[in-house]
Motif scaffolding. Structure first.
Motif, mmCIF file in Angstrom:
data_model
loop_
_atom_site.group_PDB
_atom_site.id
_atom_site.type_symbol
_atom_site.label_atom_id
_atom_site.label_comp_id
_atom_site.label_asym_id
_atom_site.label_seq_id
_atom_site.Cartn_x
_atom_site.Cartn_y
_atom_site.Cartn_z
ATOM 1 N N GLU A 1 0.828 -1.200 0.000
ATOM 2 C CA GLU A 1 0.000 0.000 0.000
ATOM 3 C C GLU A 1 0.866 1.254 0.000
ATOM 4 O O GLU A 1 0.614 2.195 -0.755
ATOM 5 C CB GLU A 1 -0.921 -0.006 1.219
ATOM 6 N N PRO B 1 -3.449 -2.353 -3.339
ATOM 7 C CA PRO B 1 -4.002 -1.828 -2.078
ATOM 8 C C PRO B 1 -3.954 -0.317 -1.991
ATOM 9 O O PRO B 1 -4.855 0.305 -1.408
ATOM 10 C CB PRO B 1 -3.111 -2.489 -1.024
ATOM 11 N N SER B 2 -2.938 0.298 -2.591
ATOM 12 C CA SER B 2 -2.833 1.766 -2.515
ATOM 13 C C SER B 2 -3.943 2.452 -3.301
ATOM 14 O O SER B 2 -4.406 3.535 -2.928
ATOM 15 C CB SER B 2 -1.475 2.231 -3.035
ATOM 16 N N ALA C 1 -7.251 2.643 -1.127
ATOM 17 C CA ALA C 1 -7.258 3.317 0.177
ATOM 18 C C ALA C 1 -8.177 4.535 0.247
ATOM 19 O O ALA C 1 -8.822 4.774 1.265
ATOM 20 C CB ALA C 1 -5.839 3.703 0.561
#
Length: 465
Positions: free
Chosen positions: A116, A397-398, A401
């Motif tokens: 992330e 995942p980043s 977010a």
């Protein structure tokens, strides 16, 4: 109850949990001497004569260079943010934003955090799952080969790979051929050896080999999970053939505290120096012999145990007597035996490096009482998760977010993209990762996990709106 009251509690207990120094008994002698001095005398800043892990001069830099030479690697860095901080820094040094990394399905949540932070795409490799124990095993060389052959075409460059050796429960991977096969694909390898630091300091003792002997590029050791240092201490070892030390240093700088604790740095030095001494070899041999005798004694007295490659892990098969490890944990804790890891089918105790006088007798005494009070017909196995193939997160995942999300009951999450991690802690192994699409089989499996483990596996999950 306040934290201070707990810390001042001196009631005798069997502390069979992390840190493995056993509430101070097994701390390195030089560290004990330091802690016995005037309180706070060790709470110092980065004075020029001390320096820090990223400085080129000072006592810390000298110690790191000395230990790198003694361990036969190119670089060594002390860590004061646990194995977590060093794993994250190592992975960030290996891959750039937009690149992909191979992660075993039993990777620690800190590595998902690194993906992330660094904008990397995780590609998950399957690992064996033991349904009778309800948790993952260790990766095999044949399993990795099948996974590498089945890798899908990725939309980005595959930059690096991570291995876990040994697992939280002490199961050893086939580490040398795993590293060789990943190197043959041109991939640098980071090994999370947080639960196997002692393997590198146990020559000829019948333990699995450390990944430091295999040519792995980066290896992270916890110095409190499987070495007798203070909590939050760790060390990163590096060979610079495939990864430049400059990249690692810059990555560490992004995550490293600018005011590292002198006490924790001293713990790193004292612990490594102690584990490289002849006295440590004798202590470790005694602890391993005591652990093996404990296993044999409990087995003779009918206490059901699961095997581990690490004698210092004691895995009680509570499911055999119809009790979850979660219930067993509460029962034993109330009787002064504090375990490390409760799970739906078993309870894992970390024997560590303290002597634990009277433990065998205590467990022999408690087990019949436990069965009498708690015993029922054996519990059903935990079905293996539908994660037996290579799986690529649909989104990094980043990228998840900051997108809008909503919380839904698990049964309404099929075909949605996860916006949060489901991760029982301990052991800190994610069951669901942000960016993964949740198919129907995963929903069903997570619902089963929720029923067995409601405190750790929620019934509501955040998904992308």
């Amino acid at each position: 109850m306040s934290l201070l009251r707990i810390l001042f509690d001196s009631n005798p207990r069997f502390a069979l949990h992390l840190p493995v120094h056993g509430r101070g008994e097994a701390l390195p002698p030089r560290l004990k001497d330091l802690l016995h001095r005037q309180p706070g005398c060790w709470d110092l800043p980065e004075l020029p004569e001390i320096g820090g892990p990223l400085d080129v001069d000072g006592a810390v830099a000298e110690s790191q260079a000395l230990f790198a030479a003694r361990m036969g690697v190119d670089c060594c860095w002390f860590g004061v943010n646990g194995a977590t901080g060093l794993l994250q820094a190592a992975l960030l040094a290996m891959a750039a934003p937009g690149e992909a990394v191979l992660l075993p399905r039993n990777a620690h949540r800190s590595l998902i955090g690194a993906c992330e932070l660094g904008g990397m795409l995780p590609v998950f490799l399957p690992v064996p799952f033991d349904e009778d124990r309800g948790h993952p095993g260790a990766m095999t060389a044949d399993g990795l080969s099948r996974s590498l052959e089945a890798l899908p075409d990725l939309c980005c460059r595959l930059a690096a790979a991570v291995l876990v050796h040994p697992t939280y429960h002490g199961y050893a991977a086939e580490i040398a051929p795993l590293v060789d096969r990943l190197h043959a694909r041109g991939l640098p390898v980071l090994v999370d050896e947080a639960h196997g630091s002692h393997l590198a300091f146990a020559p000829g003792m019948g333990l699995p080999p450390s990944s430091l002997t295999t040519g792995a590029d980066l290896v992270v050791h916890s110095l409190h999970k499987s070495a007798p240092g203070l909590a939050q201490t760790a060390v990163l070892w590096q060979r610079s053939t495939r990864i430049s030390s400059t990249s690692v240093r810059l990555s560490l700088q992004r995550l490293q505290s600018s005011s590292p604790s002198a006490l924790l740095l001293a713990s790193c030095e004292a612990t490594l120096d102690w584990m490289l001494s002849t006295q440590w070899i004798r202590i470790l041999q005694r602890r391993l012999e005591q652990a093996r005798r404990l296993h044999e004694c409990l087995d003779r007295h009918g206490v059901p145990l699961h095997e581990s490659d690490d004698p210092l892990r004691l895995i009680l098969n509570t499911a055999a007597v119809g009790v979850s490890g979660l219930e067993a944990d509460t029962w034993f804790m109330n009787r002064g035996v504090i375990a490390e890891l409760p799970e739906p089918l078993c309870l894992t105790l970390c024997l560590g490096f303290a002597r634990h006088r009277g433990l065998a007798a205590r467990l022999r005494h408690l087990w019949p009482l436990f069965i009498k009070e708690q015993g029922r017909p054996s519990l059903a196995a935990v079905a293996a998760p539908p994660l037996d193939s290579v799986q690529v997160a649909e989104l990094s995942p980043s990228s998840v977010a900051h997108r809008p999300s909503l919380e839904l009951p698990l049964h309404q999450c099929a075909d949605r993209i996860a916006a949060e991690m489901i991760c029982p802690y301990p052991p800190g192994i994610p069951l669901l990762v942000p960016g993964e699409r949740i198919d129907h089989l995963r929903v069903q499996w997570l619902q089963l996990q929720h029923r067995r483990w409601p405190e750790q596996v929620p019934g509501m999950v955040k998904v992308l709106a």
